[in-house]
Design an enzyme around this catalytic site. Structure first.
Site, PDB file in Angstrom:
ATOM      1  N   ARG A 285      78.347 -85.338 -36.875  1.00 44.57           N
ATOM      2  CA  ARG A 285      78.678 -84.143 -37.451  1.00 44.57           C
ATOM      3  C   ARG A 285      77.668 -83.207 -37.998  1.00 44.57           C
ATOM      4  NH1 ARG A 285      83.583 -86.661 -38.289  1.00 44.57           N
ATOM      5  NH2 ARG A 285      85.001 -86.201 -36.462  1.00 44.57           N
TER       6      ARG A 285
ATOM      7  N   LYS B 298      70.234 -70.740 -33.298  1.00 44.75           N
ATOM      8  CA  LYS B 298      70.827 -70.877 -31.837  1.00 44.75           C
ATOM      9  C   LYS B 298      70.153 -72.054 -31.186  1.00 44.75           C
ATOM     10  CE  LYS B 298      71.818 -66.297 -30.631  1.00 44.75           C
ATOM     11  NZ  LYS B 298      71.595 -65.110 -29.443  1.00 44.75           N
TER      12      LYS B 298
ATOM     13  N   GLU C 167      57.399 -61.147 -25.382  1.00 44.80           N
ATOM     14  CA  GLU C 167      58.245 -61.205 -26.648  1.00 44.80           C
ATOM     15  C   GLU C 167      57.684 -60.413 -27.880  1.00 44.80           C
ATOM     16  OE1 GLU C 167      61.604 -62.103 -26.699  1.00 44.80           O
ATOM     17  OE2 GLU C 167      61.834 -63.403 -25.156  1.00 44.80           O
TER      18      GLU C 167
ATOM     19  N   LYS D 166      62.013 -61.876 -37.169  1.00 44.20           N
ATOM     20  CA  LYS D 166      63.130 -62.372 -36.630  1.00 44.20           C
ATOM     21  C   LYS D 166      63.954 -62.925 -38.047  1.00 44.20           C
ATOM     22  CE  LYS D 166      65.571 -65.029 -33.588  1.00 44.20           C
ATOM     23  NZ  LYS D 166      65.541 -65.589 -32.495  1.00 44.20           N
TER      24      LYS D 166
ATOM     25  N   GLU E 167      75.106 -62.145 -34.426  1.00 48.52           N
ATOM     26  CA  GLU E 167      74.904 -61.098 -33.213  1.00 48.52           C
ATOM     27  C   GLU E 167      75.928 -60.196 -32.929  1.00 48.52           C
ATOM     28  OE1 GLU E 167      73.336 -62.988 -29.962  1.00 48.52           O
ATOM     29  OE2 GLU E 167      72.733 -61.341 -29.071  1.00 48.52           O
TER      30      GLU E 167
ATOM     31  N   ARG F 273      71.096 -57.848 -34.555  1.00 54.81           N
ATOM     32  CA  ARG F 273      70.486 -59.018 -33.768  1.00 54.81           C
ATOM     33  C   ARG F 273      70.490 -58.702 -32.370  1.00 54.81           C
ATOM     34  NH1 ARG F 273      71.033 -65.572 -34.963  1.00 54.81           N
ATOM     35  NH2 ARG F 273      69.548 -65.971 -33.269  1.00 54.81           N
TER      36      ARG F 273
ATOM     37  N   ASN G 114      67.611 -58.253 -27.966  1.00 53.85           N
ATOM     38  CA  ASN G 114      67.835 -58.422 -26.539  1.00 53.85           C
ATOM     39  C   ASN G 114      67.194 -57.245 -25.440  1.00 53.85           C
ATOM     40  OD1 ASN G 114      69.527 -60.884 -26.622  1.00 53.85           O
ATOM     41  ND2 ASN G 114      71.338 -59.518 -27.151  1.00 53.85           N
TER      42      ASN G 114
ATOM     43  N   HIS H 225      65.939 -58.065 -22.120  1.00 54.86           N
ATOM     44  CA  HIS H 225      66.448 -59.125 -21.675  1.00 54.86           C
ATOM     45  C   HIS H 225      67.654 -58.952 -20.703  1.00 54.86           C
ATOM     46  CE1 HIS H 225      63.914 -61.066 -24.750  1.00 54.86           C
ATOM     47  NE2 HIS H 225      64.541 -62.171 -24.606  1.00 54.86           N
TER      48      HIS H 225
ATOM     49  N   HIS I 131      66.791 -61.089 -17.769  1.00 50.96           N
ATOM     50  CA  HIS I 131      67.624 -62.277 -17.370  1.00 50.96           C
ATOM     51  C   HIS I 131      67.809 -62.316 -15.981  1.00 50.96           C
ATOM     52  CE1 HIS I 131      68.636 -63.635 -21.656  1.00 50.96           C
ATOM     53  NE2 HIS I 131      67.574 -64.395 -21.332  1.00 50.96           N
TER      54      HIS I 131
ATOM     55  N   HIS J  51      59.630 -66.123 -18.527  1.00 49.83           N
ATOM     56  CA  HIS J  51      60.540 -65.463 -19.224  1.00 49.83           C
ATOM     57  C   HIS J  51      60.012 -64.262 -19.921  1.00 49.83           C
ATOM     58  CE1 HIS J  51      63.979 -64.478 -21.787  1.00 49.83           C
ATOM     59  NE2 HIS J  51      63.310 -64.673 -22.865  1.00 49.83           N
TER      60      HIS J  51
HETATM   61  P1  NAD Z   1      59.266 -74.515 -22.810  1.00 51.19           P
HETATM   62  O1  NAD Z   1      59.838 -75.127 -24.184  1.00 51.19           O
HETATM   63  O2  NAD Z   1      59.402 -75.034 -21.575  1.00 51.19           O
HETATM   64  O3  NAD Z   1      57.728 -74.632 -23.001  1.00 51.19           O
HETATM   65  C1  NAD Z   1      56.819 -74.013 -22.176  1.00 51.19           C
HETATM   66  C2  NAD Z   1      55.834 -75.080 -21.354  1.00 51.19           C
HETATM   67  O4  NAD Z   1      54.873 -75.266 -22.437  1.00 51.19           O
HETATM   68  C3  NAD Z   1      56.311 -76.469 -21.363  1.00 51.19           C
HETATM   69  O5  NAD Z   1      55.945 -77.001 -19.892  1.00 51.19           O
HETATM   70  C4  NAD Z   1      56.053 -77.168 -22.507  1.00 51.19           C
HETATM   71  O6  NAD Z   1      56.157 -78.448 -22.472  1.00 51.19           O
HETATM   72  C5  NAD Z   1      54.570 -76.716 -22.715  1.00 51.19           C
HETATM   73  N1  NAD Z   1      53.988 -76.788 -24.085  1.00 51.19           N
HETATM   74  C6  NAD Z   1      54.764 -76.537 -25.293  1.00 51.19           C
HETATM   75  N2  NAD Z   1      53.909 -76.357 -26.197  1.00 51.19           N
HETATM   76  C7  NAD Z   1      52.604 -76.766 -25.842  1.00 51.19           C
HETATM   77  C8  NAD Z   1      51.355 -76.876 -26.261  1.00 51.19           C
HETATM   78  N3  NAD Z   1      51.174 -76.656 -27.693  1.00 51.19           N
HETATM   79  N4  NAD Z   1      50.407 -76.725 -25.637  1.00 51.19           N
HETATM   80  C9  NAD Z   1      50.561 -77.098 -24.068  1.00 51.19           C
HETATM   81  N5  NAD Z   1      51.877 -77.114 -23.650  1.00 51.19           N
HETATM   82  C10 NAD Z   1      52.789 -76.776 -24.557  1.00 51.19           C
HETATM   83  O7  NAD Z   1      59.406 -73.018 -23.102  1.00 51.19           O
HETATM   84  P2  NAD Z   1      59.573 -71.942 -24.182  1.00 51.19           P
HETATM   85  O8  NAD Z   1      59.113 -70.488 -23.517  1.00 51.19           O
HETATM   86  O9  NAD Z   1      58.830 -72.225 -25.477  1.00 51.19           O
HETATM   87  O10 NAD Z   1      60.934 -71.661 -24.430  1.00 51.19           O
HETATM   88  C11 NAD Z   1      61.994 -71.301 -23.319  1.00 51.19           C
HETATM   89  C12 NAD Z   1      63.404 -71.742 -23.735  1.00 51.19           C
HETATM   90  O11 NAD Z   1      63.712 -71.355 -25.299  1.00 51.19           O
HETATM   91  C13 NAD Z   1      64.532 -71.129 -22.977  1.00 51.19           C
HETATM   92  O12 NAD Z   1      65.034 -72.429 -22.942  1.00 51.19           O
HETATM   93  C14 NAD Z   1      65.233 -70.407 -23.859  1.00 51.19           C
HETATM   94  O13 NAD Z   1      66.478 -70.357 -23.303  1.00 51.19           O
HETATM   95  C15 NAD Z   1      65.065 -70.827 -25.213  1.00 51.19           C
HETATM   96  N6  NAD Z   1      65.159 -69.955 -26.188  1.00 51.19           N
HETATM   97  C16 NAD Z   1      66.028 -70.244 -27.398  1.00 51.19           C
HETATM   98  C17 NAD Z   1      66.150 -69.044 -28.430  1.00 51.19           C
HETATM   99  C18 NAD Z   1      67.119 -69.433 -29.503  1.00 51.19           C
HETATM  100  O14 NAD Z   1      67.347 -68.392 -30.397  1.00 51.19           O
HETATM  101  N7  NAD Z   1      67.393 -70.766 -29.516  1.00 51.19           N
HETATM  102  C19 NAD Z   1      65.358 -67.793 -28.242  1.00 51.19           C
HETATM  103  C20 NAD Z   1      64.559 -67.646 -26.990  1.00 51.19           C
HETATM  104  C21 NAD Z   1      64.358 -68.794 -26.199  1.00 51.19           C
HETATM  105 MG    MG Z   2      63.628 -64.216 -25.062  1.00 46.08          MG
END
Ligand code: NAD
Ligand code: MG
Length: 358
Positions: free
Chosen positions: A119, A141, A183, A227, A237, A241, A245, A248, A252, A265
């Site tokens: 929990r 999130k 972003e 942020k 949101e 917030r 988007n 997005h 998306h 992305h």
């Molecule tokens: P990711 O986590 O897949 O990382 C991208 C790639 O970079 C991966 O292959 C990873 O292994 C590699 N990597 C990470 N750090 C590295 C480093 N320092 N050196 C070399 N390689 C590295 O992608 P991302 O773009 O970081 O995140 C996308 C995800 O985040 C999506 O699933 C999205 O839904 C989520 N997201 C969540 C929120 C939230 O508020 N929770 C907001 C935006 C995005």
């Molecule tokens: Mg985004």
């Protein structure tokens, strides 16, 4: 500091702060004999996780290391279950912290695991991608994808702290780093005049092949602060917030229409901002120069500024309809008025969405 439903938590940003992690854990009240889980993935492990783990061990923290498989395809309940099995087999205790070291994928899963294990166990985010550092680690999130769609299962779970060392970005592939600029540009365009001016002067340095430490550190600081401010004002949101988007809705939909292949992305968000500018113009909320301005920022960041060949509006429609932000069949649009100002609207005829694409 970020305010959240479970109290405020700090965000620490700085090149080199990774050396302080053991000290900070101790300051948070975790004694040196307390077990720490370091969740990461197979790519990040040899680049950064091994070093962080060793430094924690050197300071007396027993570290348990877990690596997810790399990629959005593994942001699933199956991966979460594997990790939970591993933690429970060790008889994880409620006071033992989880550190999530990685991009948004590791962060979202690590956060979700911390939120449901016993929990709720203490969580620290240590983001290693641009998306992680400016966006996903801040705001609470968490979650995983489901066959029915992205991020459909999850929770709001504020971390105890977020530690952002831009040093980690130095090993990020160039395309990933540039994608993160999608972003960053979004933050500037939704209402951060200081960041907008900073990008006017420094976008080439940010998108160049060599990594400019000073410029990146300033950028991450400006975005993370933004942020933090936005989610403190509107954690769930229901208002401001939603501005995050921007780009997005169509972004998306484009990712979905392309089956999440061949486009990153941040690249999709860039094109989504252009689409939003076109809709805004069709609604007479902005002039044609807004689309051109966005295009110029994207070009300077080496991001795509043209929709991929062959993607039509009809390919996007099913994804627009299933957008998580849709209610009563209508998605709230975030539309640019001018660089630095957006508006949210639900007051439009659905047919206007067709003007998003040339
Ligand atoms: P990711 O986590 O897949 O990382 C991208 C790639 O970079 C991966 O292959 C990873 O292994 C590699 N990597 C990470 N750090 C590295 C480093 N320092 N050196 C070399 N390689 C590295 O992608 P991302 O773009 O970081 O995140 C996308 C995800 O985040 C999506 O699933 C999205 O839904 C989520 N997201 C969540 C929120 C939230 O508020 N929770 C907001 C935006 C995005
Ligand atoms: Mg985004």
């Amino acid at each position: 500091m970020v305010s959240s439903c479970s109290g405020p938590y700090p965000i620490r940003v700085g090149t080199g702060i990774r050396k302080k992690f053991p000290e900070w854990l101790a300051e948070m009240g975790f004694s040196f004999t307390r077990k720490v889980a370091l969740l990461s993935n197979r790519t990040i492990r040899p680049l950064h996780a091994d070093t962080i783990s060793a430094s924690l061990e050197t300071h007396g923290f027993p570290v348990a290391n877990f690596d997810f498989s790399d990629g959005e395809a593994y942001k699933t309940l199956d991966s979460v279950r594997d990790c939970l099995d591993w933690l429970l087999a060790m008889k994880w205790e409620r006071q033992n912290p989880i550190l999530a070291l990685g991009g948004g994928v590791v962060g979202d899963m690590g956060g979700f695991i911390a939120s449901i294990l016993l929990r709720g166990v203490p969580l620290v985010h240590i983001p290693t991608t641009v998306v992680g550092q400016v966006d996903s680690s801040i705001g609470g999130k968490t979650g995983v994808d489901h066959r029915a769609g992205k991020n459909l299962i999850g929770s709001f779970y504020p971390p105890r702290s977020v530690w952002i060392d831009p040093f980690f970005l130095e090993t990020l592939p160039l395309r990933e780093r540039r994608s993160g600029l999608g972003e960053v540009i979004k933050y500037a365009l939704i209402g951060n005049p200081k960041l907008l001016r900073f990008l006017d002067d420094n976008l080439e340095a940010l998108s160049g092949e060599s990594f400019d430490r000073g410029v990146w550190e300033e950028t991450i600081f400006l975005c993370a602060a933004d942020k933090a401010r936005i989610v403190s004002e509107d954690e769930r949101e229901s208002g401001v917030r939603m501005n995050l988007n921007f780009g997005h809705t169509f972004g998306h939909a484009l990712e979905g229409a392309m089956g999440y292949q061949g486009i990153l992305h941040g690249e999709a968000v860039g094109l989504g901002m252009i689409a939003a500018a076109r809709v805004s113009r069709a609604l007479k909320m902005t002039g044609e120069e807004t689309e051109e301005t966005i295009r110029t920022y994207l070009k300077r960041a080496h991001l795509p500024d043209q929709w991929p060949e062959g993607i039509r509006f009809s390919d996007l429609e099913p994804f627009l309809k299933s957008d998580k932000k849709t209610s009563s069949g209508l998605v709230t649009l975030v539309l640019p008025v001018r660089p630095g100002e957006v508006v949210r609207t639900r007051d439009y005829e659905p047919s206007v969405l067709g003007s998003a694409i040339v």
